[in-house]
Design an enzyme around this catalytic site. Structure first.
Site, short mmCIF file in Angstrom:
data_model
loop_
_atom_site.label_atom_id
_atom_site.label_comp_id
_atom_site.label_asym_id
_atom_site.label_seq_id
_atom_site.Cartn_x
_atom_site.Cartn_y
_atom_site.Cartn_z
N THR A 39 0.83 -1.20 0.00
CA THR A 39 0.00 0.00 0.00
C THR A 39 0.86 1.26 0.00
O THR A 39 0.54 2.24 -0.68
CB THR A 39 -0.93 0.01 1.22
OG1 THR A 39 -1.77 -1.15 1.18
CG2 THR A 39 -1.81 1.25 1.24
N HIS A 42 1.95 1.82 -3.46
CA HIS A 42 0.86 2.39 -4.26
C HIS A 42 0.69 3.87 -3.97
O HIS A 42 0.50 4.68 -4.88
CB HIS A 42 -0.45 1.65 -3.97
CG HIS A 42 -0.58 0.35 -4.69
ND1 HIS A 42 -1.33 0.18 -5.83
CD2 HIS A 42 -0.04 -0.87 -4.42
CE1 HIS A 42 -1.24 -1.07 -6.23
NE2 HIS A 42 -0.47 -1.73 -5.40
#
Length: 343
Positions: A39, A42
């Protein structure tokens, strides 16, 4: 004291950190370690996490630390406690929260996403989100509590029964955790699909019955040969833009269950055979964050039932966060930790 601030647009800047005393319901933590998550990769590349990111912010939601001070009204913690932080904070009043699906909260906040997190020497965290680990627990392993908690939610969703066969797509941190959890659930045989040779080797060391290179071998055929048929459960831990979801459909056996666990690119689409889903009567499941599993993950880490130290391949100081994120995104790593330097 220092912190690595994410400024947006793939920009990170190390700045002095000056934290106030903890307020009501807060704990001041000296950070021991903070894992770099997919994450975080990202978010760094312009995506979103479990909630939207508004820079500048200190990222890092997989953190462990020692309690240094407590704000007014805090109970259940004391100075010197080793804790892991459950980052996700739910509103409790939106329809998903009231329906028992708080992980789908419409107003979720998260330490290290919407508020400052663990890529720093210190962190102010809500005391209610701190889970105490037994004295003597390895602080680096404590930083793996959050990803393990997410895996536990996925394992709960997949509902592996003793004697079933499992195929895991992806052999990085999550896939290798899922491998070990599947074993604890009583899976008869577990196969891992992973293109990086070192990760395949570690998967075999950690208990996989077979490891397949999906770039050089026909995954469905090799799965059938290794498992004696299609997999009862397929756990996709790749995400991104890959065709792993389509591979999962091909490799699942009749009546199989497919758990899509990997964090996908926001524009990724599921392109697969609807006829195969129909004819094999497959069940496709999603899994998001870690509702009510963080304490279970902490207990598992403290128990020593899982081999997790082998998953940690790289460590970086706070002022090399960009390098840490880029390393986590590359094939040479499994789990990258940011570890503040001792003063």
């Amino acid at each position: 004291m220092r912190a690595a601030y994410f400024l947006g647009s793939r920009t990170i800047e190390t700045r002095p950190l000056r934290l106030r005393a903890p307020g009501p319901g807060q704990a001041l933590l000296r950070v021991h370690a903070c894992g770099v998550c997919g994450t975080d990769v990202h978010i760094f590349a312009g995506g979103k996490g479990s909630a939207s990111v508004t820079p500048p912010v200190i990222l890092g939601h997989e953190l462990s630390g020692t309690v240094e001070a407590l704000g007014p009204g805090v109970t259940g913690l004391k100075a010197g406690d080793l804790v892991s932080v459950d980052p996700n904070i739910y509103c409790g009043t939106c329809p998903p929260c009231r329906q028992g699906r708080k992980q789908l909260c419409r107003a979720m906040e998260a330490v290290g996403v919407t508020m400052d997190g663990g890529f720093a020497d210190q962190c102010l965290a809500p005391a209610a989100q701190c889970v105490v680990l037994p004295a003597g627990t390895d602080p680096e392993l404590a930083a793996l509590t959050e990803p393990l908690a997410c895996c536990l939610h996925g394992i709960d969703r997949a509902a592996i029964r003793p004697g079933e066969t499992v195929l895991i797509l992806g052999g990085s941190t999550i896939g290798l955790m899922m491998l070990q959890l599947a074993r604890l659930c009583g899976a008869a045989r577990v196969v891992v699909s992973e293109p990086v040779a070192a990760r395949r080797g570690l998967a075999l060391e950690l208990g996989a019955d077979g490891a397949v290179d999906p770039l050089r071998e026909d995954l469905a055929q090799r799965t059938e040969a290794l498992l004696g048929g299609g997999a009862n459960v397929v756990i996709e831990c790749v995400g991104g833009r890959t065709g792993a979801a389509a591979q999962a459909v091909d490799a699942a056996g009749p009546g199989g269950r497919i758990l899509l666990f990997g964090v996908p690119h926001p524009e990724a689409l599921l392109e697969t055979s609807l006829c195969a889903i129909y004819q094999k009567e497959l069940t496709i499941l999603g899994s998001f964050v870690n509702p009510d599993t963080h304490s279970r993950a902490a207990a598992l880490i403290a128990s020593g039932r899982l081999r997790l130290k082998e998953l940690i391949t790289h460590r970086f100081p706070v002022d090399r966060l960009r390098e840490a994120i880029e390393t986590q995104a590359g094939p040479e790593s499994i789990k990258v930790l940011v570890v503040p330097e001792e003063e």
